[in-house]
Design an enzyme around this catalytic site. Structure first.
Site, PDB file in Angstrom:
ATOM      1  CG  HIS A 190      -8.804  -4.604   7.018  1.00 39.98           C
ATOM      2  ND1 HIS A 190      -7.780  -3.734   6.681  1.00 39.98           N
ATOM      3  CD2 HIS A 190      -9.266  -4.190   8.213  1.00 39.98           C
ATOM      4  CE1 HIS A 190      -7.647  -2.826   7.619  1.00 39.98           C
ATOM      5  NE2 HIS A 190      -8.526  -3.080   8.568  1.00 39.98           N
ATOM      6  CG  HIS A 228      -1.920   1.086   1.257  1.00 38.44           C
ATOM      7  ND1 HIS A 228      -2.930   1.137   2.189  1.00 38.44           N
ATOM      8  CD2 HIS A 228      -2.082   2.189   0.467  1.00 38.44           C
ATOM      9  CE1 HIS A 228      -3.678   2.205   1.967  1.00 38.44           C
ATOM     10  NE2 HIS A 228      -3.166   2.870   0.934  1.00 38.44           N
ATOM     11  CD  GLU A 235      -3.845  -3.090  -0.049  1.00 34.69           C
ATOM     12  OE1 GLU A 235      -4.485  -4.134   0.150  1.00 34.69           O
ATOM     13  OE2 GLU A 235      -3.349  -2.405   0.873  1.00 34.69           O
TER      14      GLU A 235
END
Length: 243
Positions: free
Chosen positions: A193, A45, A72
């Site tokens: 997640h 990310h 991400e």
């Protein structure tokens, strides 16, 4: 039943590195180890504040990975430009708040269809497959299909954070229903997640699941499983120095 893949998120290798401003531990080396251990892809990310993964990490990983890179990112002009230049295999578009510790919820695709459609097209035109990180909500899933995303990633945070077995079972049922609905629209379904060694199996058992993206739990486990060898090696080097 979809083939089930594992994407390993290595953000927190970079978090540990950046805590001391050193060159180690190296996320690129971590990615290589993860691939050797069976990871089907590597997820990073690139946040707007660069709190862990850096632009340099992204460039080097894209050049060196043997598997697939999943980037991400927030839907901003800066991030879209980086993605188009770097050309990761996948981009997962996530909501982002500077004050959050980690991503707190899914993307509101239904509330910003034009923006998401433009982002999906721009990335697709660059040869990048797009995934939208969304909650297990039929309205958001329909919107994801409408804006042209071939993949969704279902946010499993509420499932992972459930306080009771009943609450967790309810969240699991919601995710399973969402996965079935998404597949009926022709979408491929990923999830991630908060997934850990204790809660992953129920999500992995959902037939439509294509890929699970897991990071924090794996890095946390690696610290514990590798600590014994790391301490022993340091002690050995010290004693060798004394002959």
């Amino acid at each position: 039943m979809a083939e089930l893949l594992l994407g390993v998120n290595i953000d927190h290798i970079a978090t540990l590195r950046n805590a001391r401003g050193t060159a180690y531990p190296d996320p690129v080396q971590a990615a290589f180890i993860a691939e050797q251990a069976g990871a089907d892809g590597i997820t990073v990310h690139l946040r707007e504040d660069r709190r862990h993964i850096t632009d340099r990490d992204v460039r080097i990983l894209r050049q060196t990975l043997d598997t697939r890179m999943n980037l991400e990112m927030a839907v901003t002009e800066e991030m879209l430009a980086i993605a188009v230049e770097t050309k990761p295999h996948f981009c997962c578009l996530v909501p982002e708040k500077r004050q959050e510790v980690t991503t707190e919820g899914g993307q509101d695709v239904a509330g910003q269809r034009d923006k998401m459609r433009d982002a999906c097209k721009r990335l697709a035109d660059a040869g990048i497959q797009v995934s939208l990180f969304i909650d297990a909500d039929e309205e958001q899933i329909k919107a994801a299909a409408e804006v042209g995303a071939p993949f969704i990633e279902i946010h499993t945070g509420c499932y992972a954070d459930a306080k009771t077995d009943a609450e967790q079972a309810q969240e699991l049922a919601r995710i399973a229903k969402a996965a079935t609905f998404a597949a009926s629209l022709g979408l491929k379904v990923n999830a991630g997640h908060g997934l850990t060694y204790h809660n992953v199996k129920a999500i992995a058992a959902i037939p439509e699941m294509h890929e699970l993206n897991i990071g924090h739990a794996i890095i946390g486990r690696a610290v514990m499983t590798g600590l014994k060898d790391a301490v022993a090696e340091m002690k050995r080097l010290m004693l060798e120095a004394r002959g």
